[in-house]
Design an enzyme around this catalytic site. Structure first.
Site, mmCIF file in Angstrom:
data_model
loop_
_atom_site.group_PDB
_atom_site.id
_atom_site.type_symbol
_atom_site.label_atom_id
_atom_site.label_comp_id
_atom_site.label_asym_id
_atom_site.label_seq_id
_atom_site.Cartn_x
_atom_site.Cartn_y
_atom_site.Cartn_z
ATOM 1 N N GLY A 74 0.826 -1.189 0.000
ATOM 2 C CA GLY A 74 0.000 0.000 0.000
ATOM 3 C C GLY A 74 0.868 1.249 0.000
ATOM 4 N N ARG A 76 2.231 5.151 -1.588
ATOM 5 C CA ARG A 76 2.605 5.830 -2.819
ATOM 6 C C ARG A 76 4.081 5.623 -3.104
ATOM 7 N NH1 ARG A 76 -1.593 10.833 -1.638
ATOM 8 N NH2 ARG A 76 -1.320 11.494 -3.794
ATOM 9 N N TYR A 77 4.778 6.642 -3.579
ATOM 10 C CA TYR A 77 6.198 6.472 -3.864
ATOM 11 C C TYR A 77 7.027 6.643 -2.592
ATOM 12 C CZ TYR A 77 5.289 6.860 -8.897
ATOM 13 O OH TYR A 77 4.839 6.657 -10.177
ATOM 14 N N THR A 78 8.068 5.833 -2.497
ATOM 15 C CA THR A 78 9.058 6.053 -1.456
ATOM 16 C C THR A 78 10.434 5.746 -2.016
ATOM 17 O OG1 THR A 78 9.555 5.691 0.887
ATOM 18 C CG2 THR A 78 9.047 3.739 -0.426
ATOM 19 N N TYR A 79 11.441 6.085 -1.232
ATOM 20 C CA TYR A 79 12.829 5.877 -1.642
ATOM 21 C C TYR A 79 13.498 4.913 -0.686
ATOM 22 C CZ TYR A 79 17.862 6.756 -1.774
ATOM 23 O OH TYR A 79 19.233 6.598 -1.815
ATOM 24 N N HIS A 80 14.322 4.021 -1.238
ATOM 25 C CA HIS A 80 15.211 3.192 -0.432
ATOM 26 C C HIS A 80 16.629 3.390 -0.938
ATOM 27 C CE1 HIS A 80 11.915 1.324 1.562
ATOM 28 N NE2 HIS A 80 11.500 0.624 0.521
ATOM 29 N N ALA A 145 9.293 5.463 7.276
ATOM 30 C CA ALA A 145 8.108 5.167 6.469
ATOM 31 C C ALA A 145 7.590 3.773 6.810
ATOM 32 C CB ALA A 145 8.440 5.251 4.984
ATOM 33 N N ILE A 146 6.285 3.613 6.708
ATOM 34 C CA ILE A 146 5.639 2.324 6.934
ATOM 35 C C ILE A 146 4.861 1.965 5.669
ATOM 36 C CG2 ILE A 146 4.031 1.005 8.361
ATOM 37 C CD1 ILE A 146 6.335 2.011 10.003
ATOM 38 N N CYS A 176 5.840 9.505 -0.168
ATOM 39 C CA CYS A 176 4.562 9.052 0.400
ATOM 40 C C CYS A 176 3.428 10.025 0.102
ATOM 41 C CB CYS A 176 4.695 8.817 1.901
ATOM 42 S SG CYS A 176 5.963 7.616 2.334
#
Length: 221
Positions: A74, A76-80, A145-146, A176
Protein backbone atom coordinates in the site's frame (compact mmCIF):
# COMPACT_ATOMS: atom_id res chain seq x y z
CA UNK A 1 2.99 -16.51 24.09
CA UNK A 2 4.53 -14.11 21.57
CA UNK A 3 6.38 -16.86 19.66
CA UNK A 4 9.50 -14.71 19.39
CA UNK A 5 11.80 -17.75 19.42
CA UNK A 6 9.97 -19.21 16.41
CA UNK A 7 10.64 -16.18 14.22
CA UNK A 8 13.77 -16.03 12.08
CA UNK A 9 15.74 -12.83 12.77
CA UNK A 10 17.88 -12.12 9.71
CA UNK A 11 20.34 -9.27 9.11
CA UNK A 12 21.79 -9.11 5.60
CA UNK A 13 24.99 -7.06 5.19
CA UNK A 14 25.71 -4.98 2.11
CA UNK A 15 23.16 -3.87 -0.47
CA UNK A 16 20.42 -6.26 -1.56
CA UNK A 17 18.76 -5.49 -4.93
CA UNK A 18 15.14 -4.55 -4.38
CA UNK A 19 13.71 -7.05 -6.88
CA UNK A 20 15.73 -9.88 -5.30
CA UNK A 21 14.43 -9.05 -1.83
CA UNK A 22 10.86 -8.66 -3.06
CA UNK A 23 10.88 -12.08 -4.73
CA UNK A 24 12.33 -13.77 -1.67
CA UNK A 25 9.91 -12.01 0.66
CA UNK A 26 6.89 -13.00 -1.43
CA UNK A 27 8.05 -16.62 -1.62
CA UNK A 28 8.58 -16.69 2.13
CA UNK A 29 5.13 -15.22 2.79
CA UNK A 30 3.52 -17.88 0.60
CA UNK A 31 5.37 -20.58 2.50
CA UNK A 32 4.39 -19.12 5.88
CA UNK A 33 0.75 -19.05 4.76
CA UNK A 34 0.75 -22.82 4.16
CA UNK A 35 2.82 -23.61 7.22
CA UNK A 36 6.04 -24.73 5.53
CA UNK A 37 8.31 -21.89 6.71
CA UNK A 38 8.96 -19.86 9.84
CA UNK A 39 7.93 -16.25 10.17
CA UNK A 40 10.66 -13.75 9.35
CA UNK A 41 11.95 -10.36 10.44
CA UNK A 42 14.53 -9.32 7.85
CA UNK A 43 16.79 -6.27 8.20
CA UNK A 44 18.64 -5.06 5.10
CA UNK A 45 19.66 -2.17 2.85
CA UNK A 46 18.96 -1.53 -0.82
CA UNK A 47 20.83 0.27 -3.60
CA UNK A 48 19.10 3.55 -4.52
CA UNK A 49 15.60 2.82 -5.82
CA UNK A 50 12.17 4.42 -5.91
CA UNK A 51 9.31 2.05 -5.12
CA UNK A 52 5.71 2.56 -6.15
CA UNK A 53 2.86 1.46 -3.92
CA UNK A 54 -0.62 0.64 -5.14
CA UNK A 55 -1.74 4.28 -4.73
CA UNK A 56 1.29 5.84 -6.46
CA UNK A 57 0.46 8.96 -8.50
CA UNK A 58 2.74 9.39 -11.56
CA UNK A 59 2.65 13.15 -10.99
CA UNK A 60 4.59 12.56 -7.77
CA UNK A 61 7.50 10.98 -9.64
CA UNK A 62 9.33 14.28 -10.05
CA UNK A 63 12.81 13.18 -11.17
CA UNK A 64 13.23 9.41 -11.66
CA UNK A 65 17.02 9.45 -11.36
CA UNK A 66 17.00 5.91 -9.94
CA UNK A 67 15.14 2.76 -11.01
CA UNK A 68 11.41 2.78 -10.25
CA UNK A 69 10.07 -0.55 -9.06
CA UNK A 70 6.48 -1.63 -8.40
CA UNK A 71 6.28 -2.74 -4.78
CA UNK A 72 2.84 -4.30 -4.40
CA UNK A 73 2.44 -2.70 -0.96
CA UNK A 74 0.00 0.00 0.00
CA UNK A 75 0.94 3.65 -0.21
CA UNK A 76 2.60 5.83 -2.82
CA UNK A 77 6.20 6.47 -3.86
CA UNK A 78 9.06 6.05 -1.46
CA UNK A 79 12.83 5.88 -1.64
CA UNK A 80 15.21 3.19 -0.43
CA UNK A 81 18.96 3.49 -0.43
CA UNK A 82 22.23 3.14 1.45
CA UNK A 83 22.13 4.53 4.98
CA UNK A 84 18.54 3.45 5.50
CA UNK A 85 17.51 0.49 7.63
CA UNK A 86 14.73 -1.45 5.95
CA UNK A 87 12.79 -4.04 7.91
CA UNK A 88 10.63 -6.61 6.14
CA UNK A 89 8.08 -8.37 8.33
CA UNK A 90 6.66 -11.70 7.24
CA UNK A 91 4.34 -12.44 10.14
CA UNK A 92 1.25 -14.61 10.36
CA UNK A 93 -1.68 -12.55 11.61
CA UNK A 94 -3.82 -15.69 11.70
CA UNK A 95 -2.13 -16.44 15.02
CA UNK A 96 -1.29 -12.85 15.97
CA UNK A 97 -4.62 -11.09 15.54
CA UNK A 98 -6.35 -10.35 12.22
CA UNK A 99 -6.30 -6.59 12.60
CA UNK A 100 -4.34 -4.72 9.94
CA UNK A 101 -4.84 -1.30 11.52
CA UNK A 102 -3.57 -2.60 14.85
CA UNK A 103 -0.60 -4.17 13.07
CA UNK A 104 0.42 -0.90 11.40
CA UNK A 105 0.00 0.94 14.71
CA UNK A 106 2.16 -1.69 16.42
CA UNK A 107 4.92 -1.40 13.80
CA UNK A 108 4.95 2.36 14.28
CA UNK A 109 5.18 1.88 18.03
CA UNK A 110 8.07 -0.57 17.65
CA UNK A 111 10.09 1.83 15.51
CA UNK A 112 9.37 4.73 17.87
CA UNK A 113 10.52 2.61 20.83
CA UNK A 114 13.71 1.57 19.02
CA UNK A 115 14.51 5.18 18.09
CA UNK A 116 13.95 6.26 21.68
CA UNK A 117 16.33 3.51 22.77
CA UNK A 118 19.10 5.17 20.71
CA UNK A 119 18.26 8.66 21.96
CA UNK A 120 15.95 9.93 19.21
CA UNK A 121 12.46 11.12 20.14
CA UNK A 122 9.89 10.43 17.43
CA UNK A 123 6.12 10.24 17.25
CA UNK A 124 3.01 9.49 15.23
CA UNK A 125 1.27 12.37 13.45
CA UNK A 126 -2.54 12.25 13.12
CA UNK A 127 -3.54 11.71 9.50
CA UNK A 128 0.05 11.06 8.36
CA UNK A 129 1.26 7.48 8.42
CA UNK A 130 4.86 6.90 9.32
CA UNK A 131 7.31 8.03 11.97
CA UNK A 132 8.02 11.70 12.61
CA UNK A 133 10.59 13.76 14.51
CA UNK A 134 11.32 17.44 14.98
CA UNK A 135 14.26 18.58 12.87
CA UNK A 136 16.88 21.08 14.05
CA UNK A 137 14.56 23.94 13.05
CA UNK A 138 11.73 22.49 15.12
CA UNK A 139 9.74 21.44 12.05
CA UNK A 140 8.03 18.08 11.86
CA UNK A 141 9.97 15.85 9.47
CA UNK A 142 9.59 12.23 8.46
CA UNK A 143 12.28 9.88 9.73
CA UNK A 144 10.58 6.57 8.99
CA UNK A 145 8.11 5.17 6.47
CA UNK A 146 5.64 2.32 6.93
CA UNK A 147 4.29 0.27 4.03
CA UNK A 148 2.36 -2.96 4.53
CA UNK A 149 0.69 -5.59 2.43
CA UNK A 150 -1.31 -8.50 3.82
CA UNK A 151 -1.92 -11.65 1.79
CA UNK A 152 -3.83 -14.58 3.31
CA UNK A 153 -3.31 -12.79 6.63
CA UNK A 154 0.47 -12.97 6.27
CA UNK A 155 2.22 -9.60 6.24
CA UNK A 156 4.76 -8.37 3.70
CA UNK A 157 6.97 -5.24 3.54
CA UNK A 158 7.33 -3.24 6.75
CA UNK A 159 9.34 -0.13 7.61
CA UNK A 160 12.26 2.01 6.48
CA UNK A 161 14.14 4.24 8.92
CA UNK A 162 16.51 6.98 7.81
CA UNK A 163 19.77 6.58 9.68
CA UNK A 164 22.20 8.30 7.30
CA UNK A 165 20.91 8.21 3.70
CA UNK A 166 21.58 10.96 1.17
CA UNK A 167 18.45 13.00 1.82
CA UNK A 168 18.75 14.73 -1.57
CA UNK A 169 17.70 11.43 -3.15
CA UNK A 170 14.19 11.94 -1.79
CA UNK A 171 13.93 14.97 -4.11
CA UNK A 172 13.11 12.73 -7.05
CA UNK A 173 9.66 11.97 -5.63
CA UNK A 174 6.99 13.38 -3.38
CA UNK A 175 7.72 10.98 -0.51
CA UNK A 176 4.56 9.05 0.40
CA UNK A 177 2.55 11.81 -1.29
CA UNK A 178 3.36 14.33 1.45
CA UNK A 179 4.80 17.53 -0.02
CA UNK A 180 4.37 19.87 2.94
CA UNK A 181 6.87 18.24 5.27
CA UNK A 182 10.57 17.40 4.80
CA UNK A 183 12.37 14.15 5.46
CA UNK A 184 15.10 13.82 8.05
CA UNK A 185 17.51 11.24 9.43
CA UNK A 186 19.39 10.38 12.58
CA UNK A 187 22.47 11.95 11.02
CA UNK A 188 20.61 15.15 10.11
CA UNK A 189 19.36 15.35 13.69
CA UNK A 190 23.01 15.23 14.79
CA UNK A 191 22.38 11.92 16.55
CA UNK A 192 24.24 9.48 14.31
CA UNK A 193 23.35 5.82 14.73
CA UNK A 194 25.00 2.97 12.86
CA UNK A 195 23.07 -0.02 11.59
CA UNK A 196 24.36 -2.45 14.22
CA UNK A 197 23.31 -0.15 17.05
CA UNK A 198 19.85 0.40 15.61
CA UNK A 199 19.44 -3.31 14.90
CA UNK A 200 20.24 -4.01 18.55
CA UNK A 201 17.58 -1.48 19.58
CA UNK A 202 15.04 -3.18 17.34
CA UNK A 203 15.94 -6.56 18.82
CA UNK A 204 15.65 -5.20 22.36
CA UNK A 205 12.17 -3.76 21.74
CA UNK A 206 10.70 -6.48 19.51
CA UNK A 207 9.09 -8.55 22.28
CA UNK A 208 6.62 -5.79 23.31
CA UNK A 209 5.85 -5.28 19.61
CA UNK A 210 5.02 -8.94 19.07
CA UNK A 211 3.06 -9.18 22.30
CA UNK A 212 0.95 -6.20 21.26
CA UNK A 213 -0.31 -8.05 18.18
CA UNK A 214 -2.25 -10.44 20.38
CA UNK A 215 -3.67 -7.70 22.56
CA UNK A 216 -6.95 -5.89 21.75
CA UNK A 217 -5.50 -2.64 23.07
CA UNK A 218 -3.31 -0.47 20.89
CA UNK A 219 0.25 -0.38 22.21
CA UNK A 220 1.67 2.80 23.59
CA UNK A 221 4.99 3.90 22.13
Amino acid sequence: MDGIDDIEWRVTPGLTPYDTALAEMEARAAAVAVGTARELIWLLEHPPVYTAGTSADPAELVDPRFPVMPAGRGGRYTYHGPGQRVGYLVLDLNKRGRDVRCFVHAVEGWVIAALRHVGIESFRAPGRIGIWAHDLNGQEAKIGAIGIRVRRWVTLHGFAVNLAPDLSHFGGIVPCGIADYPVTSAQALQKPVDHATFDAALAFTRRPFLQSLSCPREIEA
